[in-house]
Design a protein around this motif. Structure first.
Motif, PDB file in Angstrom:
ATOM      1  N   SER A  16       4.837  -0.094  -5.902  1.00 43.23           N
ATOM      2  CA  SER A  16       3.430   0.300  -5.806  1.00 43.23           C
ATOM      3  C   SER A  16       2.632  -0.660  -4.929  1.00 43.23           C
ATOM      4  O   SER A  16       1.559  -0.316  -4.434  1.00 43.23           O
ATOM      5  CB  SER A  16       2.797   0.349  -7.207  1.00 43.23           C
ATOM      6  OG  SER A  16       2.879  -0.911  -7.857  1.00 43.23           O
ATOM      7  N   THR A  17       3.168  -1.865  -4.718  1.00 45.16           N
ATOM      8  CA  THR A  17       2.472  -2.847  -3.890  1.00 45.16           C
ATOM      9  C   THR A  17       2.242  -2.361  -2.459  1.00 45.16           C
ATOM     10  O   THR A  17       1.157  -2.573  -1.908  1.00 45.16           O
ATOM     11  CB  THR A  17       3.244  -4.181  -3.896  1.00 45.16           C
ATOM     12  OG1 THR A  17       3.314  -4.669  -5.240  1.00 45.16           O
ATOM     13  CG2 THR A  17       2.553  -5.227  -3.032  1.00 45.16           C
ATOM     14  N   PRO A  18       3.238  -1.715  -1.797  1.00 42.96           N
ATOM     15  CA  PRO A  18       2.969  -1.224  -0.447  1.00 42.96           C
ATOM     16  C   PRO A  18       1.838  -0.201  -0.388  1.00 42.96           C
ATOM     17  O   PRO A  18       1.233  -0.012   0.672  1.00 42.96           O
ATOM     18  CB  PRO A  18       4.303  -0.569  -0.037  1.00 42.96           C
ATOM     19  CG  PRO A  18       5.323  -1.253  -0.861  1.00 42.96           C
ATOM     20  CD  PRO A  18       4.649  -1.538  -2.170  1.00 42.96           C
ATOM     21  N   ILE A  19       1.562   0.445  -1.486  1.00 40.68           N
ATOM     22  CA  ILE A  19       0.458   1.405  -1.523  1.00 40.68           C
ATOM     23  C   ILE A  19      -0.872   0.682  -1.686  1.00 40.68           C
ATOM     24  O   ILE A  19      -1.846   0.959  -0.974  1.00 40.68           O
ATOM     25  CB  ILE A  19       0.662   2.416  -2.668  1.00 40.68           C
ATOM     26  CG1 ILE A  19       1.957   3.203  -2.453  1.00 40.68           C
ATOM     27  CG2 ILE A  19      -0.535   3.365  -2.779  1.00 40.68           C
ATOM     28  CD1 ILE A  19       2.335   4.084  -3.611  1.00 40.68           C
ATOM     29  N   GLY A  20      -0.921  -0.269  -2.619  1.00 45.55           N
ATOM     30  CA  GLY A  20      -2.184  -0.905  -2.939  1.00 45.55           C
ATOM     31  C   GLY A  20      -2.519  -2.143  -2.143  1.00 45.55           C
ATOM     32  O   GLY A  20      -3.685  -2.374  -1.804  1.00 45.55           O
ATOM     33  N   ALA A  21      -1.500  -2.976  -1.803  1.00 45.28           N
ATOM     34  CA  ALA A  21      -1.777  -4.266  -1.170  1.00 45.28           C
ATOM     35  C   ALA A  21      -2.493  -4.134   0.179  1.00 45.28           C
ATOM     36  O   ALA A  21      -3.484  -4.846   0.409  1.00 45.28           O
ATOM     37  CB  ALA A  21      -0.482  -5.065  -1.019  1.00 45.28           C
ATOM     38  N   PRO A  22      -2.046  -3.263   1.101  1.00 46.13           N
ATOM     39  CA  PRO A  22      -2.792  -3.146   2.365  1.00 46.13           C
ATOM     40  C   PRO A  22      -4.224  -2.669   2.143  1.00 46.13           C
ATOM     41  O   PRO A  22      -5.147  -3.125   2.836  1.00 46.13           O
ATOM     42  CB  PRO A  22      -1.971  -2.116   3.159  1.00 46.13           C
ATOM     43  CG  PRO A  22      -0.600  -2.192   2.587  1.00 46.13           C
ATOM     44  CD  PRO A  22      -0.808  -2.459   1.124  1.00 46.13           C
ATOM     45  N   LEU A  23      -4.416  -1.757   1.188  1.00 54.68           N
ATOM     46  CA  LEU A  23      -5.764  -1.268   0.906  1.00 54.68           C
ATOM     47  C   LEU A  23      -6.641  -2.382   0.340  1.00 54.68           C
ATOM     48  O   LEU A  23      -7.793  -2.573   0.770  1.00 54.68           O
ATOM     49  CB  LEU A  23      -5.697  -0.094  -0.069  1.00 54.68           C
ATOM     50  CG  LEU A  23      -7.047   0.491  -0.520  1.00 54.68           C
ATOM     51  CD1 LEU A  23      -7.828   1.007   0.683  1.00 54.68           C
ATOM     52  CD2 LEU A  23      -6.817   1.612  -1.536  1.00 54.68           C
ATOM     53  N   VAL A  24      -6.087  -3.135  -0.619  1.00 54.70           N
ATOM     54  CA  VAL A  24      -6.838  -4.242  -1.210  1.00 54.70           C
ATOM     55  C   VAL A  24      -7.134  -5.311  -0.157  1.00 54.70           C
ATOM     56  O   VAL A  24      -8.230  -5.873  -0.103  1.00 54.70           O
ATOM     57  CB  VAL A  24      -6.065  -4.834  -2.402  1.00 54.70           C
ATOM     58  CG1 VAL A  24      -6.696  -6.139  -2.873  1.00 54.70           C
ATOM     59  CG2 VAL A  24      -6.020  -3.832  -3.551  1.00 54.70           C
ATOM     60  N   GLY A  25      -6.159  -5.588   0.707  1.00 50.23           N
ATOM     61  CA  GLY A  25      -6.384  -6.553   1.777  1.00 50.23           C
ATOM     62  C   GLY A  25      -7.472  -6.099   2.730  1.00 50.23           C
ATOM     63  O   GLY A  25      -8.307  -6.897   3.171  1.00 50.23           O
ATOM     64  N   ALA A  26      -7.489  -4.793   3.063  1.00 57.06           N
ATOM     65  CA  ALA A  26      -8.528  -4.260   3.945  1.00 57.06           C
ATOM     66  C   ALA A  26      -9.905  -4.353   3.292  1.00 57.06           C
ATOM     67  O   ALA A  26     -10.906  -4.649   3.959  1.00 57.06           O
ATOM     68  CB  ALA A  26      -8.207  -2.816   4.306  1.00 57.06           C
ATOM     69  N   ILE A  27      -9.967  -4.098   1.980  1.00 60.31           N
ATOM     70  CA  ILE A  27     -11.242  -4.234   1.257  1.00 60.31           C
ATOM     71  C   ILE A  27     -11.718  -5.678   1.288  1.00 60.31           C
ATOM     72  O   ILE A  27     -12.909  -5.954   1.485  1.00 60.31           O
ATOM     73  CB  ILE A  27     -11.082  -3.739  -0.194  1.00 60.31           C
ATOM     74  CG1 ILE A  27     -10.847  -2.220  -0.213  1.00 60.31           C
ATOM     75  CG2 ILE A  27     -12.319  -4.090  -1.031  1.00 60.31           C
ATOM     76  CD1 ILE A  27     -10.496  -1.679  -1.586  1.00 60.31           C
ATOM     77  N   ALA A  28     -10.785  -6.629   1.119  1.00 57.91           N
ATOM     78  CA  ALA A  28     -11.148  -8.043   1.171  1.00 57.91           C
ATOM     79  C   ALA A  28     -11.689  -8.426   2.545  1.00 57.91           C
ATOM     80  O   ALA A  28     -12.633  -9.213   2.661  1.00 57.91           O
ATOM     81  CB  ALA A  28      -9.944  -8.906   0.806  1.00 57.91           C
ATOM     82  N   ASP A  29     -11.085  -7.868   3.610  1.00 57.02           N
ATOM     83  CA  ASP A  29     -11.560  -8.162   4.962  1.00 57.02           C
ATOM     84  C   ASP A  29     -12.930  -7.546   5.221  1.00 57.02           C
ATOM     85  O   ASP A  29     -13.789  -8.153   5.869  1.00 57.02           O
ATOM     86  CB  ASP A  29     -10.559  -7.632   5.996  1.00 57.02           C
ATOM     87  CG  ASP A  29      -9.336  -8.528   6.133  1.00 57.02           C
ATOM     88  OD1 ASP A  29      -9.450  -9.734   5.824  1.00 57.02           O
ATOM     89  OD2 ASP A  29      -8.268  -8.029   6.538  1.00 57.02           O
ATOM     90  N   ALA A  30     -13.127  -6.316   4.730  1.00 57.47           N
ATOM     91  CA  ALA A  30     -14.359  -5.590   5.046  1.00 57.47           C
ATOM     92  C   ALA A  30     -15.536  -6.015   4.172  1.00 57.47           C
ATOM     93  O   ALA A  30     -16.653  -6.197   4.677  1.00 57.47           O
ATOM     94  CB  ALA A  30     -14.120  -4.090   4.901  1.00 57.47           C
ATOM     95  N   TRP A  31     -15.309  -6.178   2.877  1.00 57.57           N
ATOM     96  CA  TRP A  31     -16.420  -6.443   1.944  1.00 57.57           C
ATOM     97  C   TRP A  31     -16.274  -7.748   1.172  1.00 57.57           C
ATOM     98  O   TRP A  31     -17.089  -8.046   0.295  1.00 57.57           O
ATOM     99  CB  TRP A  31     -16.566  -5.281   0.964  1.00 57.57           C
ATOM    100  CG  TRP A  31     -16.991  -4.009   1.640  1.00 57.57           C
ATOM    101  CD1 TRP A  31     -18.205  -3.742   2.204  1.00 57.57           C
ATOM    102  CD2 TRP A  31     -16.193  -2.840   1.829  1.00 57.57           C
ATOM    103  NE1 TRP A  31     -18.210  -2.475   2.738  1.00 57.57           N
ATOM    104  CE2 TRP A  31     -16.987  -1.877   2.521  1.00 57.57           C
ATOM    105  CE3 TRP A  31     -14.886  -2.484   1.491  1.00 57.57           C
ATOM    106  CZ2 TRP A  31     -16.522  -0.627   2.880  1.00 57.57           C
ATOM    107  CZ3 TRP A  31     -14.407  -1.236   1.852  1.00 57.57           C
ATOM    108  CH2 TRP A  31     -15.226  -0.322   2.531  1.00 57.57           C
TER     109      TRP A  31
END
Length: 435
Positions: free
Chosen positions: A352-367
């Motif tokens: 499940s990490t490949p699904i969530g980790a890039p999204l969570v990382g993108a959220i950290a970069d954006a907000w």
């Protein structure tokens, strides 16, 4: 609490795993820091993509890895996987020391790590039952988690110091050396004392049997769903800890301290789980909810030390949830299907990490990292809500007879299981023999 340590083979396994886990946590700390600060300019998305490459193979290879764990001798399989992981650590260390490692090359090596771990994890998890027997499996799983988190206390701190003193390349080299402890433990085991395993006859061990078995168990479906939500969005600690360390203006030592704070709570959760006589689904639900609450609280912490203290509670809730879920899956699964069911469970956790980790990382970069942590906390609350709804729907939650406003959970209520047709075949003629 420590009853499984009365088994000689488990004592050997526990010691080898502790040493190996220290090295693994050293490498994990170094890998995330290298990607964040050496291969990129503080790019949290790159950290998430690296995690996706490392944890994606268990999801892609789930059918094959579970079948291999059920079909072949697990001790021999672990010799191969542990040796392969050691070689890969040496390769990354040499590339770093020669200053030729790039982000694309790191992604390739992370994927190879994921492939080796995809075969290693279900075999290693199922091998615990071969060592101690089903009666002590829940306790042994909890002690494994305690070993993992004792190493988590030591590994990040040592890794952070080595990052500063000798550089990242040597951290990977040292980790490669720690794999020798696990190989030595496997070699020292008394194979005649391993539990005989029940395996399907040749041709009857279909890859889909594990999935059909889980689908016929509503309690396992709920457990897997909660594990997926936590794995995809909640347990992205490398992203959370590394970006929050930068947020507070800390260096690698600050990142390592946050990892150690998580480990303190994790160790407490693992030892408490070892005291329980059996794994219960309600504990999984409550721990998921607790994780959601304390994660959201941590996102509001204004100071570094305050955030580090809340990380202790995050670690406690996380390991309580994971250890209990793992024990529940192992102790309630048909032995002939344990490898395939555990492969599915681990694929849900790691895949499940490949699904969530890039999204969570993108959220950290954006907000910012605080927003990413809130997303993870919300996932824990949703997981707890799913568990609570199932407990009510299944009829296990009801009002106590004597206390008017007290709710109780009927742990003895039977569960209807739709099992696939399996010919278990004979037990292994020699527990330590090659399949």
């Amino acid at each position: 609490m420590f009853r499984s340590l009365g088994v000689f083979n488990y004592r050997v396994w526990f010691l080898g795993a502790l040493i190996s886990n220290v090295g693994a946590w050293m490498q994990s700390t170094a890998q995330d820091w290298v990607v964040l600060t050496e291969l990129t300019d503080h790019d949290a998305t790159a950290v998430g993509i690296t995690m996706a490459c490392q944890f994606g193979p268990p999801l892609v290879l789930v059918g094959v890895t579970g079948w291999v764990a059920d079909r072949f001798d697990r001790r021999t399989l672990l010799f191969l996987t542990q040796g392969s992981l050691g070689i890969l650590s040496v390769a990354i260390g040499v590339l770093l020391l020669t200053d030729v490692l790039t982000l694309p090359l790191m992604l390739v090596l992370a994927t190879l790590f994921g492939v080796a771990n995809a075969f290693d994890a279900p075999a290693r998890q199922a091998f615990v039952s071969d060592i101690v027997g089903r009666a002590h499996t829940s306790n042994a799983v909890a002690l494994n988690s305690a070993s993992f988190n004792m190493a988590r206390l030591i590994g990040p701190a040592v890794g952070s110091v080595l990052l500063i003193v000798v550089g990242s390349g040597w951290v990977f080299i040292v980790n490669a050396a720690t794999f020798a402890a696990m190989l030595a433990a496997l070699a020292a085991m008394r194979t005649g004392e391993l539990e005989p395993r029940v395996r399907p006859r040749r041709g009857s061990g279909r890859l889909a049997d594990g999935a059909r078995y889980v689908w016929g168990r509503p309690d396992l479906v709920v457990t897997f769903t909660m594990a997926f939500l936590m794995g995809a969005f909640g347990m992205n600690f490398p992203i959370f800890a590394s970006t929050m360390a930068v947020e507070f203006g800390r260096d690698a030592d600050g990142y390592g301290l946050l990892s150690s704070a998580l480990a303190i709570g994790s160790l407490a959760g693992a030892l408490l789980a070892a005291r329980r006589d059996r794994a219960r689904l309600r504990v999984v639900m409550l721990a998921s909810g607790g994780f959601g609450v304390v994660s959201i609280v941590s996102a509001a912490m204004p100071a570094y030390l305050g955030y580090a203290l809340v990380c202790v509670a995050i670690g406690f809730c996380t390991v309580t949830m994971l250890t209990t879920a793992n024990g529940f899956v192992q102790t309630t699964t048909d032995p002939a299907l344990r490898g395939r069911v555990l492969a599915l469970y681990l694929a849900v956790i790691m895949g499940s990490t490949p699904i969530g980790a890039p999204l969570v990382g993108a959220i950290a970069d954006a907000w910012g990292p605080r927003s990413a942590i809130v997303v993870g906390g919300a996932a824990g609350l949703v997981a707890a809500a799913i568990g609570a709804v199932w407990l009510i729907w299944s009829g296990r939650l009801h009002r106590a007879e004597r206390a008017r406003f007290r709710l109780t959970i009927d742990e003895t209520r039977p569960i209807t299981v739709a099992m696939p047709t399996i010919d278990p075949g004979p037990a292994d003629p020699a527990p330590g023999a090659r399949a």
